[in-house]
Design an enzyme around this catalytic site. Structure first.
Site, PDB file in Angstrom:
ATOM      1  N   HIS A 205      -2.419  -7.532  21.131  1.00 24.96           N
ATOM      2  CA  HIS A 205      -2.663  -6.227  21.740  1.00 24.96           C
ATOM      3  C   HIS A 205      -1.994  -5.068  21.010  1.00 24.96           C
ATOM      4  O   HIS A 205      -2.245  -3.911  21.324  1.00 24.96           O
ATOM      5  CB  HIS A 205      -2.181  -6.212  23.202  1.00 24.96           C
ATOM      6  CG  HIS A 205      -0.705  -6.050  23.340  1.00 24.96           C
ATOM      7  ND1 HIS A 205       0.171  -7.091  23.206  1.00 24.96           N
ATOM      8  CD2 HIS A 205       0.064  -4.955  23.582  1.00 24.96           C
ATOM      9  CE1 HIS A 205       1.412  -6.663  23.377  1.00 24.96           C
ATOM     10  NE2 HIS A 205       1.383  -5.362  23.600  1.00 24.96           N
TER      11      HIS A 205
HETATM   12  C1  UD1 Z   1       1.472  -0.468  26.175  1.00 23.60           C
HETATM   13  C2  UD1 Z   1       2.734  -0.131  25.379  1.00 23.60           C
HETATM   14  C3  UD1 Z   1       3.135  -1.333  24.534  1.00 23.60           C
HETATM   15  C4  UD1 Z   1       3.264  -2.582  25.385  1.00 23.60           C
HETATM   16  C5  UD1 Z   1       1.993  -2.806  26.194  1.00 23.60           C
HETATM   17  C6  UD1 Z   1       2.190  -3.949  27.147  1.00 23.60           C
HETATM   18  C7  UD1 Z   1       2.942   2.238  24.718  1.00 23.60           C
HETATM   19  C8  UD1 Z   1       2.844   3.202  23.604  1.00 23.60           C
HETATM   20  N1  UD1 Z   1       2.493   0.999  24.470  1.00 23.60           N
HETATM   21  O1  UD1 Z   1       0.445  -0.689  25.234  1.00 23.60           O
HETATM   22  O2  UD1 Z   1       4.390  -1.075  23.929  1.00 23.60           O
HETATM   23  O3  UD1 Z   1       3.487  -3.687  24.545  1.00 23.60           O
HETATM   24  O4  UD1 Z   1       1.695  -1.621  26.966  1.00 23.60           O
HETATM   25  O5  UD1 Z   1       1.003  -4.547  27.526  1.00 23.60           O
HETATM   26  O6  UD1 Z   1       3.415   2.580  25.773  1.00 23.60           O
HETATM   27  N2  UD1 Z   1      -6.227  -0.155  29.642  1.00 23.60           N
HETATM   28  C9  UD1 Z   1      -7.035  -0.599  30.648  1.00 23.60           C
HETATM   29  N3  UD1 Z   1      -6.461  -0.930  31.841  1.00 23.60           N
HETATM   30  C10 UD1 Z   1      -5.132  -0.850  32.067  1.00 23.60           C
HETATM   31  C11 UD1 Z   1      -4.319  -0.396  31.037  1.00 23.60           C
HETATM   32  C12 UD1 Z   1      -4.878  -0.051  29.829  1.00 23.60           C
HETATM   33  O7  UD1 Z   1      -8.254  -0.689  30.487  1.00 23.60           O
HETATM   34  O8  UD1 Z   1      -4.677  -1.191  33.185  1.00 23.60           O
HETATM   35  C13 UD1 Z   1      -6.836   0.149  28.321  1.00 23.60           C
HETATM   36  C14 UD1 Z   1      -7.222   1.617  28.158  1.00 23.60           C
HETATM   37  O9  UD1 Z   1      -8.394   1.666  27.392  1.00 23.60           O
HETATM   38  C15 UD1 Z   1      -6.066   2.179  27.362  1.00 23.60           C
HETATM   39  C16 UD1 Z   1      -5.674   0.999  26.482  1.00 23.60           C
HETATM   40  O10 UD1 Z   1      -5.881  -0.147  27.292  1.00 23.60           O
HETATM   41  O11 UD1 Z   1      -6.424   3.310  26.605  1.00 23.60           O
HETATM   42  C17 UD1 Z   1      -4.228   1.043  26.011  1.00 23.60           C
HETATM   43  O12 UD1 Z   1      -3.328   1.173  27.118  1.00 23.60           O
HETATM   44  P1  UD1 Z   1      -1.892   1.864  26.922  1.00 23.60           P
HETATM   45  O13 UD1 Z   1      -1.128   1.747  28.176  1.00 23.60           O
HETATM   46  O14 UD1 Z   1      -2.058   3.219  26.345  1.00 23.60           O
HETATM   47  O15 UD1 Z   1      -1.216   1.013  25.798  1.00 23.60           O
HETATM   48  P2  UD1 Z   1      -1.078  -0.565  25.649  1.00 23.60           P
HETATM   49  O16 UD1 Z   1      -1.841  -0.989  24.456  1.00 23.60           O
HETATM   50  O17 UD1 Z   1      -1.360  -1.235  26.937  1.00 23.60           O
HETATM   51  N1  UDP Z   2       1.730 -11.767  30.306  1.00 23.57           N
HETATM   52  C1  UDP Z   2       1.077 -12.126  31.480  1.00 23.57           C
HETATM   53  N2  UDP Z   2      -0.280 -12.342  31.425  1.00 23.57           N
HETATM   54  C2  UDP Z   2      -0.998 -12.232  30.268  1.00 23.57           C
HETATM   55  C3  UDP Z   2      -0.299 -11.873  29.076  1.00 23.57           C
HETATM   56  C4  UDP Z   2       1.058 -11.627  29.135  1.00 23.57           C
HETATM   57  O1  UDP Z   2       1.699 -12.257  32.539  1.00 23.57           O
HETATM   58  O2  UDP Z   2      -2.224 -12.444  30.298  1.00 23.57           O
HETATM   59  C5  UDP Z   2       3.170 -11.522  30.370  1.00 23.57           C
HETATM   60  C6  UDP Z   2       3.981 -12.345  29.408  1.00 23.57           C
HETATM   61  O3  UDP Z   2       4.283 -13.614  29.969  1.00 23.57           O
HETATM   62  C7  UDP Z   2       5.213 -11.483  29.187  1.00 23.57           C
HETATM   63  C8  UDP Z   2       4.665 -10.076  29.293  1.00 23.57           C
HETATM   64  O4  UDP Z   2       3.420 -10.184  29.972  1.00 23.57           O
HETATM   65  O5  UDP Z   2       6.152 -11.682  30.225  1.00 23.57           O
HETATM   66  C9  UDP Z   2       4.481  -9.495  27.928  1.00 23.57           C
HETATM   67  O6  UDP Z   2       3.755  -8.331  28.022  1.00 23.57           O
HETATM   68  P1  UDP Z   2       2.887  -7.733  26.833  1.00 23.57           P
HETATM   69  O7  UDP Z   2       2.574  -8.791  25.858  1.00 23.57           O
HETATM   70  O8  UDP Z   2       1.770  -7.022  27.474  1.00 23.57           O
HETATM   71  O9  UDP Z   2       3.858  -6.626  26.241  1.00 23.57           O
HETATM   72  P2  UDP Z   2       5.080  -6.631  25.220  1.00 23.57           P
HETATM   73  O10 UDP Z   2       6.061  -7.657  25.658  1.00 23.57           O
HETATM   74  O11 UDP Z   2       4.539  -6.876  23.850  1.00 23.57           O
HETATM   75  O12 UDP Z   2       5.608  -5.244  25.300  1.00 23.57           O
END
Ligand code: UD1
Ligand code: UDP
Length: 358
Positions: A205
């Protein structure tokens, strides 16, 4: 003592669950603020239900937007809440835009700020997370570092020693607590014949891997090819789902894409995997917690101890041959070294006692 905890993204719900329980036990008055950065039920609601996280006192519903717009909207809305609530502490977790917005809002109002998971560095300033964590660390009054390497990073940047505590990792606390509640491989995958010890669990991601279509294709081509050898299960993050559109299942037919799963199912999938392949920060550590080898689809990692101890190897996501080689090496690798890297499962208690001691 009134503590306002800022969360917004999936990994923060898991970190907050552990701390909230410890705050409650110690008699703190905690209010949870959910920025709404993640909002799908599979990215947010499921964690509140499963992990019994207190209902947010403030749900801002900010949603998705560009970095500036998202962080700016959060900052304005969090400031309003802080002005009304005037907590004794604001606590932020990790390195997302929600973290930075919470940190800036608190620091500008001179409300004491504590950062959980302080001091992690990739030394790659192109990552949005790196900016968020550096700025948050420098705005914080108390820095809760998960490891001594994180503490050393903070000292190198001139942060005062008496603000830093190495407390261990709240994600380790969470994995211990919730593993006891978890089950086996989720039923629908079990029904499809997925067997313990005979599949790889993958997640992708990170913006650097998903935002450029050619790079994402390269990664998924390698995983699709590898799935001919070992089934690959991939819970699809919404960011990656958006990047792929409806092509995921047709372009990569051997990868088993599934919707994001809840934390208990994720812990079970990790525990029973033969191999974990990921660009997630949290998942790298969870693989180690359950003693499974990990391949990290990145050029660098913040969790350097895992690479040094032989639990994790980096696979540069722009080099298919190197990625493939890392996967083969991980399959052949013996277990890494037995050392306690992330504390003893009481990080949350240590944080609570530091907050109470000021
Ligand atoms: C964010 C964090 C990242 C973290 C990740 C955990 C920032 C800059 N990034 O990244 O550090 O590792 O969360 O998962 O804060 N979207 C949906 N539904 C949701 C949420 C997001 O459809 O509930 C889609 C939207 O198209 C959105 C995209 O995902 O634009 C990215 O979401 P965003 O929260 O901006 O960043 P993440 O990639 O989730
Ligand atoms: N996780 C989850 N379901 C999923 C993928 C990840 O519960 O389908 C959990 C995972 O076990 C970990 C956390 O989400 O505890 C990690 O989040 P993510 O990978 O979104 O973000 P990051 O740690 O890279 O910021």
């Amino acid at each position: 003592m009134k503590v306002l905890t800022v969360v917004g993204a999936r990994p923060q719900f898991i970190k907050a669950a552990t701390l909230s329980r410890a705050l409650l036990r110690a008699g703190f008055d905690e209010q949870l603020l959910h920025t709404g950065q993640h909002y799908d039920s599979s990215m947010s609601g499921v964690f509140f239900e499963e992990l019994e996280i207190p209902r947010p006192a403030h749900a801002l519903g900010i949603g998705s937007a560009s970095h500036g717009a998202q962080t700016g909207r959060m900052l304005e809305a969090i400031e309003r809440v802080l002005q009304a609530e005037r907590p004794d502490w604001v606590v932020v977790f990790g390195d997302t835009n929600s973290t930075l917005a919470g940190a800036l809002a608190a620091a500008k109002l001179h409300i004491p700020l504590a950062h959980v998971e302080a001091g992690l560095r990739s030394y790659n300033r192109r990552m949005p997370e790196e900016l968020n964590r550096v700025l948050t660390d420098h705005a914080s009054d108390l820095l809760f570092a998960p490891t001594s390497a994180a503490r050393a990073n903070l000292l190198k940047e001139g942060l005062a020693e008496d603000r830093i505590s190495v407390v261990g990792d709240v994600m380790y606390d969470a994995s211990l607590y919730y593993a006891a509640k978890g089950g086996g491989i989720p039923e629908h995958l079990d029904a499809q014949g997925l067997c313990a010890g005979a599949y790889a669990l993958a997640t992708v991601h990170r913006a650097e891997n998903t935002d450029e279509p050619a790079r994402l294709k390269l990664i998924l081509d390698v995983l699709d090819d590898f799935a001919g050898q070992l089934p690959v299960v991939l819970p699809l993050h919404p960011r990656t789902a958006v990047a792929l559109g409806d092509r995921a299942r047709t372009d990569y037919p051997r990868i088993r894409f599934i919707d994001p799963v809840g934390y208990l199912d994720m812990l079970a999938l990790e525990k029973h995997a033969r191999l974990v392949i990921t660009d997630s920060g949290g998942v790298q550590k969870e693989a180690y917690f359950v003693g499974v080898q990990c391949v990290t689809l990145r050029d660098e990692t913040e969790w350097v101890e895992l690479v040094e101890a032989g639990w994790n190897r980096l696979a540069p996501p722009h080099e298919p041959l190197a990625m493939r080689a890392a996967l083969e090496q991980a399959l052949a690798a013996p277990a890494g070294r037995e050392i306690q890297l992330y504390g003893d499962g009481t990080a949350a208690e240590k944080i609570v006692s530091a907050l109470g001691g000021r």
